[in-house]
Scaffold this motif. Structure first.
Motif, PDB file in Angstrom:
ATOM      1  N   VAL A   1      28.710  44.137  38.703  1.00 47.59           N
ATOM      2  CA  VAL A   1      29.305  43.954  37.377  1.00 47.59           C
ATOM      3  C   VAL A   1      29.260  45.261  36.593  1.00 47.59           C
ATOM      4  N   ASN A   2      28.122  45.943  36.659  1.00 47.30           N
ATOM      5  CA  ASN A   2      27.989  47.224  35.959  1.00 47.30           C
ATOM      6  C   ASN A   2      28.984  48.248  36.490  1.00 47.30           C
ATOM      7  N   GLU A   3      29.123  48.324  37.801  1.00 45.68           N
ATOM      8  CA  GLU A   3      30.069  49.271  38.396  1.00 45.68           C
ATOM      9  C   GLU A   3      31.502  48.945  37.994  1.00 45.68           C
ATOM     10  N   ALA A   4      31.841  47.650  37.965  1.00 42.48           N
ATOM     11  CA  ALA A   4      33.195  47.250  37.572  1.00 42.48           C
ATOM     12  C   ALA A   4      33.471  47.629  36.127  1.00 42.48           C
ATOM     13  N   GLN A   5      32.489  47.441  35.255  1.00 43.38           N
ATOM     14  CA  GLN A   5      32.684  47.793  33.853  1.00 43.38           C
ATOM     15  C   GLN A   5      32.780  49.311  33.671  1.00 43.38           C
ATOM     16  N   GLN A   6      31.971  50.061  34.404  1.00 45.07           N
ATOM     17  CA  GLN A   6      32.043  51.525  34.312  1.00 45.07           C
ATOM     18  C   GLN A   6      33.383  52.038  34.814  1.00 45.07           C
ATOM     19  N   LYS A   7      33.851  51.495  35.932  1.00 43.39           N
ATOM     20  CA  LYS A   7      35.141  51.917  36.483  1.00 43.39           C
ATOM     21  C   LYS A   7      36.275  51.578  35.528  1.00 43.39           C
ATOM     22  N   SER A   8      36.190  50.405  34.916  1.00 42.67           N
ATOM     23  CA  SER A   8      37.204  50.004  33.952  1.00 42.67           C
ATOM     24  C   SER A   8      37.228  50.961  32.767  1.00 42.67           C
ATOM     25  N   GLY A   9      36.061  51.312  32.256  1.00 40.70           N
ATOM     26  CA  GLY A   9      35.988  52.253  31.143  1.00 40.70           C
ATOM     27  C   GLY A   9      36.511  53.629  31.508  1.00 40.70           C
ATOM     28  N   GLN A  10      36.183  54.077  32.712  1.00 39.28           N
ATOM     29  CA  GLN A  10      36.658  55.390  33.159  1.00 39.28           C
ATOM     30  C   GLN A  10      38.173  55.407  33.318  1.00 39.28           C
ATOM     31  N   LEU A  11      38.733  54.325  33.884  1.00 35.95           N
ATOM     32  CA  LEU A  11      40.188  54.257  34.048  1.00 35.95           C
ATOM     33  C   LEU A  11      40.888  54.198  32.697  1.00 35.95           C
ATOM     34  N   ALA A  12      40.324  53.435  31.754  1.00 30.54           N
ATOM     35  CA  ALA A  12      40.931  53.343  30.422  1.00 30.54           C
ATOM     36  C   ALA A  12      40.892  54.696  29.728  1.00 30.54           C
ATOM     37  N   ALA A  13      39.768  55.406  29.845  1.00 33.41           N
ATOM     38  CA  ALA A  13      39.667  56.730  29.224  1.00 33.41           C
ATOM     39  C   ALA A  13      40.642  57.713  29.870  1.00 33.41           C
ATOM     40  N   ALA A  14      40.791  57.632  31.187  1.00 34.88           N
ATOM     41  CA  ALA A  14      41.735  58.515  31.887  1.00 34.88           C
ATOM     42  C   ALA A  14      43.171  58.203  31.470  1.00 34.88           C
ATOM     43  N   PHE A  15      43.490  56.935  31.302  1.00 34.01           N
ATOM     44  CA  PHE A  15      44.835  56.543  30.865  1.00 34.01           C
ATOM     45  C   PHE A  15      45.101  57.054  29.451  1.00 34.01           C
TER      46      PHE A  15
ATOM     47  N   ALA B   1      45.906  57.443  36.628  1.00 34.33           N
ATOM     48  CA  ALA B   1      45.512  56.176  36.013  1.00 34.33           C
ATOM     49  C   ALA B   1      46.740  55.519  35.394  1.00 34.33           C
ATOM     50  N   ASP B   2      47.432  54.712  36.188  1.00 38.87           N
ATOM     51  CA  ASP B   2      48.583  54.009  35.640  1.00 38.87           C
ATOM     52  C   ASP B   2      48.128  52.709  34.964  1.00 38.87           C
ATOM     53  N   LEU B   3      48.996  52.145  34.193  1.00 40.02           N
ATOM     54  CA  LEU B   3      48.663  50.969  33.379  1.00 40.02           C
ATOM     55  C   LEU B   3      48.258  49.779  34.239  1.00 40.02           C
ATOM     56  N   ALA B   4      48.876  49.616  35.389  1.00 34.72           N
ATOM     57  CA  ALA B   4      48.547  48.477  36.255  1.00 34.72           C
ATOM     58  C   ALA B   4      47.100  48.558  36.739  1.00 34.72           C
ATOM     59  N   LYS B   5      46.673  49.735  37.167  1.00 37.39           N
ATOM     60  CA  LYS B   5      45.281  49.898  37.621  1.00 37.39           C
ATOM     61  C   LYS B   5      44.304  49.643  36.487  1.00 37.39           C
ATOM     62  N   VAL B   6      44.636  50.141  35.300  1.00 43.28           N
ATOM     63  CA  VAL B   6      43.763  49.961  34.138  1.00 43.28           C
ATOM     64  C   VAL B   6      43.628  48.473  33.812  1.00 43.28           C
ATOM     65  N   MET B   7      44.734  47.754  33.814  1.00 39.08           N
ATOM     66  CA  MET B   7      44.703  46.328  33.470  1.00 39.08           C
ATOM     67  C   MET B   7      43.979  45.510  34.533  1.00 39.08           C
ATOM     68  N   VAL B   8      44.198  45.824  35.798  1.00 34.75           N
ATOM     69  CA  VAL B   8      43.508  45.094  36.871  1.00 34.75           C
ATOM     70  C   VAL B   8      42.000  45.337  36.797  1.00 34.75           C
ATOM     71  N   ALA B   9      41.614  46.592  36.596  1.00 33.32           N
ATOM     72  CA  ALA B   9      40.187  46.907  36.493  1.00 33.32           C
ATOM     73  C   ALA B   9      39.563  46.240  35.272  1.00 33.32           C
ATOM     74  N   SER B  10      40.308  46.215  34.173  1.00 37.98           N
ATOM     75  CA  SER B  10      39.812  45.575  32.955  1.00 37.98           C
ATOM     76  C   SER B  10      39.624  44.078  33.162  1.00 37.98           C
ATOM     77  N   GLN B  11      40.598  43.429  33.774  1.00 41.32           N
ATOM     78  CA  GLN B  11      40.494  41.995  34.027  1.00 41.32           C
ATOM     79  C   GLN B  11      39.385  41.677  35.024  1.00 41.32           C
ATOM     80  N   GLN B  12      39.226  42.536  36.015  1.00 46.37           N
ATOM     81  CA  GLN B  12      38.173  42.315  36.998  1.00 46.37           C
ATOM     82  C   GLN B  12      36.797  42.433  36.349  1.00 46.37           C
ATOM     83  N   SER B  13      36.607  43.435  35.510  1.00 43.59           N
ATOM     84  CA  SER B  13      35.309  43.593  34.860  1.00 43.59           C
ATOM     85  C   SER B  13      35.055  42.460  33.876  1.00 43.59           C
ATOM     86  N   GLN B  14      36.089  42.008  33.203  1.00 39.69           N
ATOM     87  CA  GLN B  14      35.946  40.890  32.274  1.00 39.69           C
ATOM     88  C   GLN B  14      35.586  39.608  33.028  1.00 39.69           C
ATOM     89  N   LEU B  15      36.228  39.364  34.141  1.00 38.71           N
ATOM     90  CA  LEU B  15      35.946  38.185  34.947  1.00 38.71           C
ATOM     91  C   LEU B  15      34.531  38.233  35.523  1.00 38.71           C
TER      92      LEU B  15
END
Length: 118
Positions: free
Chosen positions: A59-73, A80-94
């Motif tokens: 869970v921690n890794e998913a949240q960190q990756k999501s934050g890194q992708l959002a910051a890169a976007f 870091a395209d929008l699709a990857k950012v949204m998928v990572a965000s939803q995965q970390s949220q789930l």
């Protein structure tokens, strides 16, 4: 109560398989905690604390990756395209929601045990 835990685990497994089908495994962090339980080999199965630790690390890794992708976007990074950012965000949220639900179930089970008459 065992039925509800089994139900939650089956939902987590189905969601995990759906996420695995949507995104490549190399791009998204995955936890082996659920897979260790599914194998059924009692000798090689991880302990409860190892399973919980692995799930929390995932869970921690998913949240960190999501934050890194959002910051890169936000910086305009081309990788870091929008699709990857949204998928990572939803995965970390789930993953976080599932962790909170497991915590709530554990607290409820503890309270049930503590309220049992001797």
């Amino acid at each position: 109560m065992s039925h509800s835990i089994t139900s939650v685990l089956s939902q987590i497994r189905s969601l995990q398989s759906q996420v695995g089908q949507v995104a490549p495994a190399a791009d998204l962090p995955r936890s082996n905690a659920i897979q260790g339980l599914a194998e059924g080999n009692a000798v090689n199965a991880p302990s409860f604390s190892q399973t919980l630790e692995g799930a929390l690390k995932g869970v921690n890794e998913a949240q960190q990756k999501s934050g890194q992708l959002a910051a890169a976007f936000e910086r305009g990074d081309a990788t870091a395209d929008l699709a990857k950012v949204m998928v990572a965000s939803q995965q970390s949220q789930l993953a976080f929601r599932a962790t909170v639900e497991v915590r709530n179930r554990l607290v409820q089970a503890y309270q049930d045990v503590m309220n049992m008459p001797l």
